[in-house]
Design a protein around this motif. Structure first.
Motif, PDB file in Angstrom:
ATOM      1  N   MET A   1       0.848  -1.177   0.000  1.00 52.05           N
ATOM      2  CA  MET A   1       0.000   0.000   0.000  1.00 52.05           C
ATOM      3  C   MET A   1       0.888   1.233   0.000  1.00 52.05           C
ATOM      4  N   ARG A   2       0.342   2.313  -0.432  1.00 54.30           N
ATOM      5  CA  ARG A   2       1.070   3.577  -0.488  1.00 54.30           C
ATOM      6  C   ARG A   2       0.254   4.658   0.194  1.00 54.30           C
ATOM      7  N   LEU A   3       0.910   5.753   0.498  1.00 53.98           N
ATOM      8  CA  LEU A   3       0.184   6.942   0.914  1.00 53.98           C
ATOM      9  C   LEU A   3      -0.007   7.767  -0.350  1.00 53.98           C
ATOM     10  N   TRP A   4      -1.247   7.979  -0.719  1.00 54.39           N
ATOM     11  CA  TRP A   4      -1.529   8.743  -1.931  1.00 54.39           C
ATOM     12  C   TRP A   4      -1.086  10.185  -1.735  1.00 54.39           C
ATOM     13  N   HIS A   5      -0.744  10.820  -2.832  1.00 54.58           N
ATOM     14  CA  HIS A   5      -0.380  12.232  -2.817  1.00 54.58           C
ATOM     15  C   HIS A   5      -1.503  13.006  -2.124  1.00 54.58           C
ATOM     16  N   GLU A   6      -1.135  13.948  -1.269  1.00 55.53           N
ATOM     17  CA  GLU A   6      -2.136  14.702  -0.504  1.00 55.53           C
ATOM     18  C   GLU A   6      -3.201  15.356  -1.367  1.00 55.53           C
ATOM     19  N   ASP A   7      -2.829  15.840  -2.525  1.00 54.15           N
ATOM     20  CA  ASP A   7      -3.796  16.537  -3.372  1.00 54.15           C
ATOM     21  C   ASP A   7      -4.826  15.590  -3.986  1.00 54.15           C
ATOM     22  N   LEU A   8      -4.631  14.294  -3.827  1.00 51.68           N
ATOM     23  CA  LEU A   8      -5.594  13.317  -4.327  1.00 51.68           C
ATOM     24  C   LEU A   8      -6.632  12.918  -3.287  1.00 51.68           C
ATOM     25  N   ILE A   9      -6.399  13.214  -2.033  1.00 53.40           N
ATOM     26  CA  ILE A   9      -7.264  12.721  -0.959  1.00 53.40           C
ATOM     27  C   ILE A   9      -8.742  13.002  -1.229  1.00 53.40           C
ATOM     28  N   GLY A  10      -9.068  14.209  -1.579  1.00 49.93           N
ATOM     29  CA  GLY A  10     -10.469  14.583  -1.812  1.00 49.93           C
ATOM     30  C   GLY A  10     -11.071  13.986  -3.069  1.00 49.93           C
ATOM     31  N   LYS A  11     -10.249  13.364  -3.898  1.00 50.37           N
ATOM     32  CA  LYS A  11     -10.713  12.809  -5.164  1.00 50.37           C
ATOM     33  C   LYS A  11     -10.691  11.280  -5.183  1.00 50.37           C
ATOM     34  N   LEU A  12     -10.167  10.672  -4.128  1.00 41.97           N
ATOM     35  CA  LEU A  12     -10.052   9.213  -4.100  1.00 41.97           C
ATOM     36  C   LEU A  12     -11.420   8.552  -4.034  1.00 41.97           C
ATOM     37  N   PRO A  13     -11.595   7.470  -4.770  1.00 44.18           N
ATOM     38  CA  PRO A  13     -12.826   6.694  -4.624  1.00 44.18           C
ATOM     39  C   PRO A  13     -12.904   6.079  -3.221  1.00 44.18           C
ATOM     40  N   ARG A  14     -14.086   5.656  -2.854  1.00 40.60           N
ATOM     41  CA  ARG A  14     -14.355   5.113  -1.520  1.00 40.60           C
ATOM     42  C   ARG A  14     -13.341   4.042  -1.104  1.00 40.60           C
ATOM     43  N   ALA A  15     -13.125   3.052  -1.950  1.00 31.96           N
ATOM     44  CA  ALA A  15     -12.246   1.929  -1.588  1.00 31.96           C
ATOM     45  C   ALA A  15     -10.828   2.407  -1.288  1.00 31.96           C
ATOM     46  N   GLN A  16     -10.312   3.331  -2.098  1.00 33.35           N
ATOM     47  CA  GLN A  16      -8.950   3.823  -1.881  1.00 33.35           C
ATOM     48  C   GLN A  16      -8.869   4.703  -0.633  1.00 33.35           C
ATOM     49  N   LEU A  17      -9.912   5.500  -0.389  1.00 32.97           N
ATOM     50  CA  LEU A  17      -9.913   6.347   0.799  1.00 32.97           C
ATOM     51  C   LEU A  17      -9.955   5.493   2.070  1.00 32.97           C
ATOM     52  N   LEU A  18     -10.828   4.498   2.088  1.00 32.30           N
ATOM     53  CA  LEU A  18     -10.927   3.633   3.264  1.00 32.30           C
ATOM     54  C   LEU A  18      -9.663   2.797   3.428  1.00 32.30           C
ATOM     55  N   GLY A  19      -9.079   2.373   2.314  1.00 37.30           N
ATOM     56  CA  GLY A  19      -7.813   1.646   2.368  1.00 37.30           C
ATOM     57  C   GLY A  19      -6.700   2.511   2.922  1.00 37.30           C
ATOM     58  N   GLN A  20      -6.753   3.799   2.583  1.00 38.83           N
ATOM     59  CA  GLN A  20      -5.744   4.724   3.074  1.00 38.83           C
ATOM     60  C   GLN A  20      -5.865   4.882   4.587  1.00 38.83           C
ATOM     61  N   HIS A  21      -7.096   4.923   5.079  1.00 39.80           N
ATOM     62  CA  HIS A  21      -7.320   4.993   6.523  1.00 39.80           C
ATOM     63  C   HIS A  21      -6.742   3.757   7.213  1.00 39.80           C
ATOM     64  N   ARG A  22      -7.009   2.586   6.663  1.00 37.15           N
ATOM     65  CA  ARG A  22      -6.469   1.354   7.249  1.00 37.15           C
ATOM     66  C   ARG A  22      -4.941   1.357   7.242  1.00 37.15           C
ATOM     67  N   GLU A  23      -4.359   1.841   6.156  1.00 35.22           N
ATOM     68  CA  GLU A  23      -2.900   1.904   6.057  1.00 35.22           C
ATOM     69  C   GLU A  23      -2.332   2.856   7.111  1.00 35.22           C
ATOM     70  N   CYS A  24      -2.949   4.003   7.275  1.00 33.77           N
ATOM     71  CA  CYS A  24      -2.473   4.961   8.274  1.00 33.77           C
ATOM     72  C   CYS A  24      -2.599   4.378   9.683  1.00 33.77           C
ATOM     73  N   CYS A  25      -3.704   3.694   9.955  1.00 36.07           N
ATOM     74  CA  CYS A  25      -3.878   3.048  11.271  1.00 36.07           C
ATOM     75  C   CYS A  25      -2.768   2.041  11.503  1.00 36.07           C
ATOM     76  N   ALA A  26      -2.482   1.238  10.508  1.00 36.18           N
ATOM     77  CA  ALA A  26      -1.435   0.219  10.638  1.00 36.18           C
ATOM     78  C   ALA A  26      -0.066   0.866  10.848  1.00 36.18           C
ATOM     79  N   LEU A  27       0.226   1.905  10.086  1.00 38.45           N
ATOM     80  CA  LEU A  27       1.522   2.576  10.216  1.00 38.45           C
ATOM     81  C   LEU A  27       1.668   3.262  11.571  1.00 38.45           C
ATOM     82  N   ARG A  28       0.597   3.840  12.065  1.00 40.73           N
ATOM     83  CA  ARG A  28       0.652   4.488  13.373  1.00 40.73           C
ATOM     84  C   ARG A  28       0.798   3.465  14.488  1.00 40.73           C
ATOM     85  N   GLY A  29       0.308   2.274  14.273  1.00 41.00           N
ATOM     86  CA  GLY A  29       0.345   1.241  15.293  1.00 41.00           C
ATOM     87  C   GLY A  29       1.587   0.388  15.192  1.00 41.00           C
ATOM     88  N   LYS A  30       1.393  -0.896  15.160  1.00 44.39           N
ATOM     89  CA  LYS A  30       2.515  -1.847  15.166  1.00 44.39           C
ATOM     90  C   LYS A  30       3.354  -1.801  13.892  1.00 44.39           C
TER      91      LYS A  30
END
Length: 132
Positions: free
Chosen positions: A1-30
């Protein structure tokens, strides 16, 4: 997974946005400090830069009416399985700007990656470099 470019956040489809949230949670955690080719650069910065980015994701999710566990809005929270970051970690999140890697070349890489998945996002020049 990647962190999408910040300027894409508001344009990401649902699946990519929710995936990004999961990725950030994982990176912040273990996942913090566990190397992975597409996100290695994240560990070269202060953890609050990731928190700032994650809060942009959370803000977009809330704007779209998605439910987000309020615990993730606490900059020191790292998930149920991880110890909180120490209080001295926190500073003004404005102090931590966007990732240096989120430049025009990375924007092109991200839009090409999305296009390979059948997701075509057009970025106007005025959109690049603006805060979301």
């Amino acid at each position: 997974m990647r962190l999408w470019h910040e300027d894409l956040i508001g344009k990401l489809p649902r699946a990519q946005l929710l995936g990004q949230h999961r990725e950030c949670c994982a990176l912040r955690g273990k996942g913090w400090g566990k190397k992975h080719a597409t996100v290695n650069y994240v560990f070269e910065y202060h953890p609050m830069k990731l928190v700032r980015y994650h809060l942009l994701i959370i803000e977009e999710m809330k704007n779209r009416g998605y439910n987000v566990d309020i615990l993730w809005e606490d900059p020191l929270y790292r998930g149920k399985q991880s110890e909180r970051w120490e209080e001295e970690f926190i500073a003004s999140l404005d102090e931590y700007g966007r990732y240096d890697e989120h430049d025009d070349a990375y924007m092109e890489e991200c839009t090409q990656n999305l296009a390979s998945k059948g997701i075509h996002i057009i970025i106007a020049e005025k959109d690049q470099g603006s805060a979301i």
